[in-house]
Structures are given as structure tokens and as C-alpha cells.
Design a protein around this motif. Sequence first.
Motif: not given
Length: 237
Positions: A111-140
Amino acid sequence: MLDIFATDPEAKAQREEREAKADAARRPEWAFQFRSGKRNGNQPVSLREWRITTPRHDTAKALRELFGGTISEAPNGDYALDTELDRIEVIVDASKIESKLILWADGHPIHECDGSKFLSPEEDKGKPCDCPKLLDERKEKAKQRRGPKPNIVVPVRIPQDEDLGTGKYTATAWSFAEDFPYVMSQLKAIEGEALCALRLDYIEWEKNGKMQSFVKPVMTVIGSYQDAISQDPEPDA
């Protein structure tokens, strides 16, 4: 000469595309790496002074001349210089810093993303990565190994000896990532390369009658590297 693609140009194109992706994914050779931790057996250990690893013994010796410390062999066969310094100045080019969130599995990013969109693989690049919006939830989620964590690669050079080449510091701490946008805004305000300090801050506090502590890696911007050079006094003739 053998040409297995002579009758199948589509297969050749697919192979060339795979090769191009592999070339893009290959990491550059780093002359040295700053490390804020090491492994004691299978247990990761945070360090209060910088460790610098390098595949070259002459580079390790040159770094020891600059920073002191002791040289030993790292687990991967590199040379490791354990300094007694918690602060070292480096040259940083903001345009070469790479920052992303990565979840690793078996040594490969799944899983590679910029926090909101996938950076790879190429077919998923730019699509929402569905990571949590809240920082504490990301950390958990990252703590549970179900979500990505920071992977910020900062290429650096040593101002006292630029001939040592380009090394890097890879930051994976959330505290570093939280400071990163503010550091980048300072770097982008500088024309050209910046002189920065890599620090390991030892944080200690009391909780329920017991002392708690951790080491926080920090990068601070000192100013323009060109300005720093121009302000250095000329050596005696």
C-alpha cells in the motif's frame, strides 16, 4: 540471435513496460545512511546519538574523522559508525525529498499513498486510498499493521566533505511526519539548497509515578546553504 518476441509484438510491449516500471522502482545507490535506531537481535532499539551506515570502509573512516565515534559491522554487512552526536548539519535539496505512506509485507510495499490517493500500483494510482481521515486513527491502523506509516526519504550531503557523495535519512516516525509540512514550507522559501540540522531529541516525562521517554528525530532548517558558504571566512593564504 534469439528473438522470442519476433512473432508476438504485444508480449514484447508488455515486457518493455515491466522493465520500465522496474527501472523506475530501483533505488539509487546511497553513499551512507543516517539511522536513529538499530536492532538488538529481533528487537528494534531507538538511539540517542546518530548511527551512520555505509557499504564502504573508506567512507566510514572519513565520517569518523568528521564526527568521531566507533566503527563496527552492521547486520547487513555494511560498516556502522556510532557517533556521540545527537545533532549533525547536512545539505538538503527540497526538490529531491520523497514523502509517502507505505504498508510493507514481506519486504514489499503493498500500500503506497499520499494520505488520500494511491501512488501505486499504476492501475490504482490517483484513486482514493480510503485511509482514515483522523491522524489518531491512521496511527492506530499502522500500529496494528493494517495501515501505512510515514516513509520520508531525505537525500543529504555533508557540508564538511561533499566528496563523500549523497546519503539519506529515511524518517518513519509520525512525529517527523507531523512536522514535515512546516519544514517543507521553510525549505521551499529558500532558493537552492538548504543547510539543515538532523537532531535526535530525548523526550522524558513522568506518568503515574514512573518516568517515560522516547527519542524524537527532528529536522530543522538553518538557512540557505549558499549564504552559509558566502559567510564562511576565507582560509589564510
